[in-house]
Design a protein around this motif. Sequence first.
Motif, PDB file in Angstrom:
ATOM      1  N   GLY A 165       0.799  -1.327  -0.385  1.00 36.77           N
ATOM      2  CA  GLY A 165       0.434  -0.180   0.467  1.00 36.77           C
ATOM      3  C   GLY A 165       1.061   1.103   0.226  1.00 36.77           C
ATOM      4  N   GLY A 216       1.255   4.775   1.143  1.00 33.82           N
ATOM      5  CA  GLY A 216       0.951   5.668   2.090  1.00 33.82           C
ATOM      6  C   GLY A 216       0.806   6.993   2.271  1.00 33.82           C
ATOM      7  N   THR A 217       0.255   8.010   2.295  1.00 34.20           N
ATOM      8  CA  THR A 217      -0.679   7.277   3.513  1.00 34.20           C
ATOM      9  C   THR A 217      -2.658   7.338   3.083  1.00 34.20           C
ATOM     10  OG1 THR A 217      -1.443   9.501   4.011  1.00 34.20           O
ATOM     11  CG2 THR A 217       0.284   8.393   5.200  1.00 34.20           C
ATOM     12  N   VAL A 240      -3.069   3.193   2.408  1.00 32.87           N
ATOM     13  CA  VAL A 240      -3.279   2.107   2.912  1.00 32.87           C
ATOM     14  C   VAL A 240      -4.406   1.710   3.867  1.00 32.87           C
ATOM     15  CG1 VAL A 240      -2.360   1.387   5.475  1.00 32.87           C
ATOM     16  CG2 VAL A 240      -0.716   2.612   4.054  1.00 32.87           C
ATOM     17  N   THR A 299      -5.267  -2.247   2.858  1.00 33.22           N
ATOM     18  CA  THR A 299      -5.329  -3.323   3.344  1.00 33.22           C
ATOM     19  C   THR A 299      -7.363  -4.422   3.269  1.00 33.22           C
ATOM     20  OG1 THR A 299      -4.876  -2.227   5.493  1.00 33.22           O
ATOM     21  CG2 THR A 299      -6.484  -3.369   6.434  1.00 33.22           C
ATOM     22  N   VAL A 332       3.712  -1.490   3.974  1.00 31.68           N
ATOM     23  CA  VAL A 332       3.516  -0.210   3.036  1.00 31.68           C
ATOM     24  C   VAL A 332       5.190   0.592   3.273  1.00 31.68           C
ATOM     25  CG1 VAL A 332       3.069   2.018   4.898  1.00 31.68           C
ATOM     26  CG2 VAL A 332       1.445   0.001   4.871  1.00 31.68           C
ATOM     27  N   THR A 367       5.485   4.708   2.946  1.00 31.40           N
ATOM     28  CA  THR A 367       5.267   5.889   3.069  1.00 31.40           C
ATOM     29  C   THR A 367       5.919   6.744   2.125  1.00 31.40           C
ATOM     30  OG1 THR A 367       4.734   4.730   4.767  1.00 31.40           O
ATOM     31  CG2 THR A 367       4.717   7.874   4.353  1.00 31.40           C
TER      32      THR A 367
END
Length: 132
Positions: free
Chosen positions: A26, A28-29, A32, A36, A48, A50
Amino acid sequence: MVPLSFKEITERLKTIDFPPVDVVIGIGTGGVPAATMVAFYLEAELQVLTMNYRDEQNNPRYETPRVLNQPEWQLEGKRILLVDDVSVSGKTMNAALELLKGFDVKTCAMKGKADFVLFPDIKDCVKWPWKP
């Protein structure tokens, strides 16, 4: 603004013919919560990455997306699905793909441009169920 519910997102996930996936990453932010949901649905590991490119008003904050936190990946031989909530310009997704160069990666966005797009028909801003 188009409101979407968790139920609508879950129902749309069921209509996508995803390939086998070992790891969902994912972005991020913003990506995410979406990642999920996708990882849970696909029963895949979640990691994740970021990054930051835009501010709270959705305006570019930097010239190019910046990596804020990158996990120590063990991705050799794994099938990866890179997920973000929105990928319109593709700058963040492309910056993340550059970090994953050489790996087996497909992309997914809730809306915008990606290999798999859950809501390709939505062009307006979205009121995500995970945002206040």
